[in-house]
Design an enzyme around this catalytic site. Sequence first.
Site, short mmCIF file in Angstrom:
data_model
loop_
_atom_site.label_atom_id
_atom_site.label_comp_id
_atom_site.label_asym_id
_atom_site.label_seq_id
_atom_site.Cartn_x
_atom_site.Cartn_y
_atom_site.Cartn_z
N THR A 74 0.86 -1.18 0.00
CA THR A 74 0.00 0.00 0.00
C THR A 74 0.89 1.22 0.00
OG1 THR A 74 -1.67 -1.20 1.21
CG2 THR A 74 -1.83 1.20 1.27
N PHE A 92 -6.17 -6.70 -1.23
CA PHE A 92 -7.29 -6.44 -0.33
C PHE A 92 -7.50 -7.56 0.68
CE2 PHE A 92 -8.10 -4.08 -4.25
CZ PHE A 92 -8.27 -2.81 -3.75
N PHE A 137 -19.12 -5.71 8.26
CA PHE A 137 -18.25 -4.66 8.80
C PHE A 137 -19.02 -3.65 9.63
CE2 PHE A 137 -13.76 -3.66 8.31
CZ PHE A 137 -13.32 -4.93 7.99
N CYS A 181 -2.93 -2.25 9.16
CA CYS A 181 -3.38 -1.62 7.92
C CYS A 181 -4.20 -0.36 8.15
CB CYS A 181 -4.19 -2.62 7.11
SG CYS A 181 -3.29 -4.14 6.85
N ARG A 197 0.06 -5.54 16.26
CA ARG A 197 0.26 -4.15 15.88
C ARG A 197 -0.99 -3.31 16.14
NH1 ARG A 197 3.05 -5.11 10.13
NH2 ARG A 197 1.81 -7.01 10.28
C1 UGA Z 1 -7.88 -4.73 6.30
C2 UGA Z 1 -8.87 -4.80 5.12
O1 UGA Z 1 -10.07 -5.44 5.54
C3 UGA Z 1 -8.28 -5.59 3.95
O2 UGA Z 1 -9.17 -5.54 2.85
C4 UGA Z 1 -6.95 -4.95 3.54
O3 UGA Z 1 -6.32 -5.68 2.50
C5 UGA Z 1 -6.02 -4.92 4.74
O4 UGA Z 1 -6.65 -4.17 5.81
C6 UGA Z 1 -4.75 -4.23 4.30
O5 UGA Z 1 -4.80 -3.05 3.93
O6 UGA Z 1 -3.71 -4.89 4.22
P1 UGA Z 1 -7.09 -6.46 8.24
O7 UGA Z 1 -6.41 -5.27 8.85
O8 UGA Z 1 -6.36 -7.74 8.10
O9 UGA Z 1 -7.63 -6.08 6.75
O10 UGA Z 1 -8.35 -6.78 9.15
P2 UGA Z 1 -9.93 -6.61 9.09
O11 UGA Z 1 -10.56 -7.93 9.18
O12 UGA Z 1 -10.36 -5.71 8.01
O13 UGA Z 1 -10.17 -5.85 10.48
C7 UGA Z 1 -9.60 -4.58 10.74
C8 UGA Z 1 -9.97 -4.11 12.12
O14 UGA Z 1 -11.34 -3.73 12.17
C9 UGA Z 1 -9.79 -5.15 13.22
O15 UGA Z 1 -9.19 -4.49 14.32
C10 UGA Z 1 -11.19 -5.59 13.56
O16 UGA Z 1 -11.32 -6.01 14.89
C11 UGA Z 1 -11.98 -4.33 13.29
N1 UGA Z 1 -13.38 -4.56 12.92
C12 UGA Z 1 -13.70 -5.19 11.76
C13 UGA Z 1 -14.40 -4.08 13.75
O17 UGA Z 1 -14.14 -3.48 14.82
N2 UGA Z 1 -15.71 -4.26 13.36
C14 UGA Z 1 -16.04 -4.87 12.21
O18 UGA Z 1 -17.25 -4.99 11.91
C15 UGA Z 1 -15.00 -5.36 11.40
#
Ligand code: UGA
Length: 435
Positions: free
Chosen positions: A122, A153, A250, A261, A328
Amino acid sequence: MKPICVVGVGYVGLITGACFADLGNRVIALDINEERIKNLKKGIMPIYEPGLEELVERNVNAGRLSFTSSYKEALKDIEFVFIAVGTPSGVNGEADMQYVASAATSIAENITSSLIIINKSTVPVGTGDWVADIVKGAMPKPIDFKVVSCPEFLREGSAIVDFMNPHRTVLGSMHREAAEKVAQLYLPLRAPIVLTDLRTAEMIKYASNAFLATKISFINEISDICEVLGADVIEVTAGMGYDKRIGPNFLDAGLGWGGSCFPKDILALAFMAEEKGLNPKILNTVMDVNYGRRKDAVRHIEKMTGGVKGKTIGLLGLAFKPNTDDMRDAPSIDIAKDLIAAGANVRGYDPVAVEFAQALIPSVEMFDDPYTMAKDCDALMVITEWNEFKQLDLEKIKGLLKTPIIFDGRNIYEIEEMERMGFNYRGMGRGFNGK
Ligand code: UGA
């Protein structure tokens, strides 16, 4: 087809390399960290990701995947080189581009025949052009190359499934034929392919992450409003989610986002906007709301316990989200530090992240299982929604706790059930529960 080279065997690079190999390509994955490469050759993964070890083993055994620290070896007779190195936050929130710069320079110094350089990391909007300039400047003699942006993604914890089942593949380049060649690699995944210019592709990645982070901060603000008005955020989101324009995903209210991220990408996007004289009000508020969740959690547990000074608080889950050992910007770090500052003794348990967590929050006493941790605690806090916490023997937990207090920062338990069992239980955004 000629082999593919992937530079960087972190989350994105290793998954990309292993998955492309699994699709039948020959892949050589490079990292300048020799220790990592040595371990990978022995089958030791640098990260915890469900299914990764088996995937790597299968493809190494089939002769499709190999590892090296030598650019010379990695770039021999290849057509595609993916740059998948880290772009951490710099001092002011800008993306730190030193690893991309050194990868581009090393590629230029070792290029032997024409190739397509694909940016997976990114990177700030405009990086594709910048990479092209670095490569041109560092090449000993002119060789034809093209730059394509192909943002990733995938999510940690479901990285392989996400790679293999993308919602779309975005390819940006000033050279359409180069982007079309890269598209061939992605055709087996049968997802829509968006062909665009370099800067637009880079922006799609930031805009996507910023939108997802906004969705979470939005529902967290709604969750607070639900509490004061006596509505239940879980049912509110279910009701909203049927509207196709909103969707059900989400929208889990709780302790907000962390990880490697969203925090760095939202900061970097705000930095890019500010640098150009804009005031990214929404992005700044999205960050404020998010980090406020961690403070709120400490305030709630203070209230539930009548003050945490001298009390023992157990944290269920430490990783920033389930199915990863990634610590992280995990909410557990800030929460543990604030509890300790308020005079609490803090304990922690996580199915896989204990080792990394211990290094970051050394004053937290770590445990190997949730029951041993719960013994004589004054309260438990659910920080990460691991599935195994949903299956805990809560009657047993109740018997082990000094006082049956559970703050559920991820809304994994049912209020009625918890109250029936005699817990002093509080979720987030669950009507008047906790008031
Ligand atoms: C995120 C994006 O979802 C990916 O599409 C992207 O490729 C990635 O960043 C990146 O840029 O590399 P990631 O950080 O692995 O992926 O995790 P997610 O599953 O998206 O969760 C992100 C954060 O949001 C977590 O802390 C999770 O606990 C929180 N979250 C997620 C919530 O608090 N509520 C939700 O409904 C969903």
